[in-house]
Design an enzyme around this catalytic site. Structure first.
Site, PDB file in Angstrom:
ATOM      1  N   GLY A 140      59.464  43.562  45.349  1.00 24.10           N
ATOM      2  CA  GLY A 140      60.051  42.180  45.519  1.00 24.10           C
ATOM      3  C   GLY A 140      61.495  42.160  45.275  1.00 24.10           C
ATOM      4  N   GLU A 195      57.138  49.197  43.104  1.00 28.01           N
ATOM      5  CA  GLU A 195      56.711  49.271  44.420  1.00 28.01           C
ATOM      6  C   GLU A 195      57.637  48.732  45.453  1.00 28.01           C
ATOM      7  OE1 GLU A 195      51.985  49.108  43.077  1.00 28.01           O
ATOM      8  OE2 GLU A 195      53.127  47.423  43.727  1.00 28.01           O
ATOM      9  N   PRO A 196      58.734  49.265  45.665  1.00 25.99           N
ATOM     10  CA  PRO A 196      59.706  48.514  46.558  1.00 25.99           C
ATOM     11  C   PRO A 196      59.320  48.753  47.990  1.00 25.99           C
ATOM     12  CG  PRO A 196      60.680  50.644  45.714  1.00 25.99           C
ATOM     13  CD  PRO A 196      59.327  50.408  44.981  1.00 25.99           C
ATOM     14  N   GLY A 197      59.372  47.605  48.594  1.00 25.05           N
ATOM     15  CA  GLY A 197      59.142  47.641  50.326  1.00 25.05           C
ATOM     16  C   GLY A 197      60.502  47.605  50.791  1.00 25.05           C
ATOM     17  N   ARG A 198      60.694  46.134  50.906  1.00 20.55           N
ATOM     18  CA  ARG A 198      61.837  45.429  51.732  1.00 20.55           C
ATOM     19  C   ARG A 198      63.050  46.153  51.042  1.00 20.55           C
ATOM     20  NH1 ARG A 198      61.917  40.127  52.693  1.00 20.55           N
ATOM     21  NH2 ARG A 198      59.896  39.816  51.357  1.00 20.55           N
ATOM     22  N   CYS A 256      57.230  31.522  74.439  1.00 17.55           N
ATOM     23  CA  CYS A 256      56.885  30.150  75.045  1.00 17.55           C
ATOM     24  C   CYS A 256      56.790  29.335  73.553  1.00 17.55           C
ATOM     25  CB  CYS A 256      55.540  29.834  75.692  1.00 17.55           C
ATOM     26  SG  CYS A 256      56.084  31.062  77.102  1.00 17.55           S
ATOM     27  N   TYR A 285      59.142  44.164  57.529  1.00 16.99           N
ATOM     28  CA  TYR A 285      58.153  43.082  57.771  1.00 16.99           C
ATOM     29  C   TYR A 285      58.775  42.508  59.111  1.00 16.99           C
ATOM     30  CZ  TYR A 285      57.160  43.490  53.002  1.00 16.99           C
ATOM     31  OH  TYR A 285      56.801  43.954  51.817  1.00 16.99           O
TER      32      TYR A 285
HETATM   33  C1  LIG Z   1      54.233  43.392  49.012  1.00 17.68           C
HETATM   34  C2  LIG Z   1      53.836  44.116  47.998  1.00 17.68           C
HETATM   35  C3  LIG Z   1      55.014  45.079  47.577  1.00 17.68           C
HETATM   36  C4  LIG Z   1      56.326  45.163  48.062  1.00 17.68           C
HETATM   37  O1  LIG Z   1      57.079  43.814  48.172  1.00 17.68           O
HETATM   38  P1  LIG Z   1      58.838  43.770  48.570  1.00 17.68           P
HETATM   39  O2  LIG Z   1      59.036  42.495  48.495  1.00 17.68           O
HETATM   40  O3  LIG Z   1      58.589  44.317  49.972  1.00 17.68           O
HETATM   41  O4  LIG Z   1      59.411  44.967  47.663  1.00 17.68           O
HETATM   42  C5  LIG Z   1      54.804  45.846  46.379  1.00 17.68           C
HETATM   43  N1  LIG Z   1      53.514  45.640  45.840  1.00 17.68           N
HETATM   44  C6  LIG Z   1      52.614  44.880  46.290  1.00 17.68           C
HETATM   45  C7  LIG Z   1      51.261  44.751  45.384  1.00 17.68           C
HETATM   46  C8  LIG Z   1      52.681  43.976  47.231  1.00 17.68           C
HETATM   47  O5  LIG Z   1      51.718  43.225  47.612  1.00 17.68           O
END
Ligand SMILES: *Cc1c(COP(=O)(O)O)cnc(C)c1O
Length: 436
Positions: free
Chosen positions: A250, A292-295, A363, A393
């Site tokens: 997050g 758990e970094p994604g973004r 459209c 994303y």
């Molecule tokens: C979506 C999610 C993440 C990653 O969130 P980001 O905002 O991309 O860092 C990590 N852990 C869980 C369980 C998620 O659902």
């Protein structure tokens, strides 16, 4: 475009020379010529640098990259090489990890409704941890693990009653969401008992994910405080000291220069200090910290390259600049009202800036790429426009609305470009149709 690029928004190796952008030492006009537009251009050095920063900041803990933000074979290999772990949340994401030969002992499997087939696939591969999300799933996974005579390690997904909304937090007693076991209602503690009573499951720890695009540590701090409270309650009720605390993902990124993200090292230090303090206050051993970094890893690495097709001036209203992609390659503006910036990247312009709306080719009138962005007034068909911060994303949520093929992902590094996900073709689009 100006020669200044805000480094908070553009990838690490982005440079501008006489109005022409290059990333990873490759000019975008060359990329457009070779790979076409739209295209996602991914700065591999940036991706790897972020992996290292996270690993360094959470040294001694675990950094699970959230695969849902963007996953492909090349990314899985980079993660393996950089020593990161990986969070998958479907059988499909698991299959990518497996196909790339990712070590199963660095995987966590998430999701609020994993099927029996998905759980079986996860155990067959040997994933280190499954984050269990419901009482049904505890029993389901218990049976699947027993059938293959395994003792599966699990984390309990907990709803700590902290919800992040970018700049604000909502702290509620009744956590109204589909994920996890509520702390406040006592469901989390009951779920602990259920897991402990399931011989084929081993409870490794607890997990919380409070939201996305977060700019400070206040929400994490509150979640951490409540989760340590849970660890203490588990010790008091069962005499068990759980070894792992996963705080989810997050951490926010800069989509525009208005956003001020927190540096990962700073966030990590604050959380560690807080965790040590909270644990010592209740005489608990400090659990291993996971994130758990994604973004925050994939997001800033990528720019989407578009070609301008039309420029429509509506006198007294607005100027619409149409590009050759849109909500099929970036659904986030339509889905969340997400804000971006954009720049002319294929030439220098001395024209005055004018505020325009960049739109896609779909459209839907909600098919907006960038709301209200200042671009040179002489923008014309054939110009290349780039949207930064489009690594998370975007491709992973890309779709085929209007039968528009999804763009390729081109990784650039040290002057070399390499396709890591190819462009979809019209044959790809027709492949699933069954002749009547
Ligand atoms: C979506 C999610 C993440 C990653 O969130 P980001 O905002 O991309 O860092 C990590 N852990 C869980 C369980 C998620 O659902």
């Amino acid at each position: 475009m100006s020669a200044r690029l805000d480094p908070a928004v553009w990838p690490l190796t982005a440079r501008v020379d006489d109005g022409l952008l290059s990333v990873g030492g490759v000019r975008v006009d060359d990329l457009a010529r070779e790979f076409g537009t739209p295209a996602y251009v991914l700065d591999e050095d940036d991706f790897r640098t972020r992996c290292r920063a996270w690993r360094g900041a959470f040294d001694g803990g675990d950094v699970y990259y959230a695969g849902k933000s963007f996953l492909c074979l090349a990314v899985v290999r980079w993660l393996a090489e950089e020593g990161l772990s990986l969070d998958v949340c479907s059988g499909g994401e698991l299959a990518v990890a497996r196909a790339a030969g990712f070590p199963a002992d660095r995987l966590i499997f998430h999701g609020n409704n994993k099927s029996v087939a998905e759980l079986e696939a996860a155990l067959d591969f040997g994933v280190a941890r499954v984050a269990v999300d419901s009482f049904e799933e505890i029993d389901r996974l218990g049976r699947v693990a027993a059938a293959v005579r395994r003792r599966q390690r699990v984390l309990l997904r907990v709803t700590p009653g902290v919800e992040a909304h970018t700049h604000e937090y909502v702290s509620t007693g009744q956590e109204d969401q589909k994920f996890g076991f509520s702390l406040a209602s006592g469901a989390a503690l009951k779920a602990v008992s259920r897991v402990l009573a399931t011989p084929s499951l081993a409870l490794a720890g607890v997990h919380a994910h409070i939201g996305s695009q977060i700019f400070d540590t206040a929400g994490y701090g509150l979640a951490l405080h409540r989760m340590v409270g849970l660890l203490r309650a588990v010790r008091d009720a069962h005499g068990v000291e759980l070894a792992e605390l996963d705080l989810g993902g997050g951490l926010g990124i800069a989509y525009t220069s208005q956003d001020a993200p927190l540096a990962v090292a700073e966030a990590a230090t604050r959380l560690r200090v807080l965790l040590d303090k909270e644990c010592s206050e209740v005489s608990l051993p400090v659990p291993r910290l996971a994130v758990e970094p994604g973004r925050a890893i994939s997001g800033p690495t990528t720019v989407t390259l578009y070609e301008v097709g039309t420029v429509k001036h509506l006198p007294g209203l607005r100027t619409y600049v149409s590009v050759d992609g849109g909500m099929s390659d970036n659904i986030r503006p339509a889905l969340y009202g997400a804000r971006y910036t954009a720049a002319l990247v294929s030439r220098h312009s001395d024209a005055a800036q004018q505020v325009v709306t960049v739109v896609g080719k779909h459209c839907e009138s909600g098919d907006v790429v960038v709301h209200d962005v200042a671009l040179p007034a002489d923008l014309r068909p054939g110009d290349l426009v780039a949207v930064p911060a489009s690594g998370a994303y975007h491709r992973s949520m890309a779709n085929n609305y209007n039968h528009v093929p999804r763009p390729p992902v081109v990784a650039v590094r040290d002057g070399t470009a390499r396709v890591i996900v190819r462009r979809e073709t019209l044959e790809d689009l027709l492949r699933l149709d069954v002749e009547p």
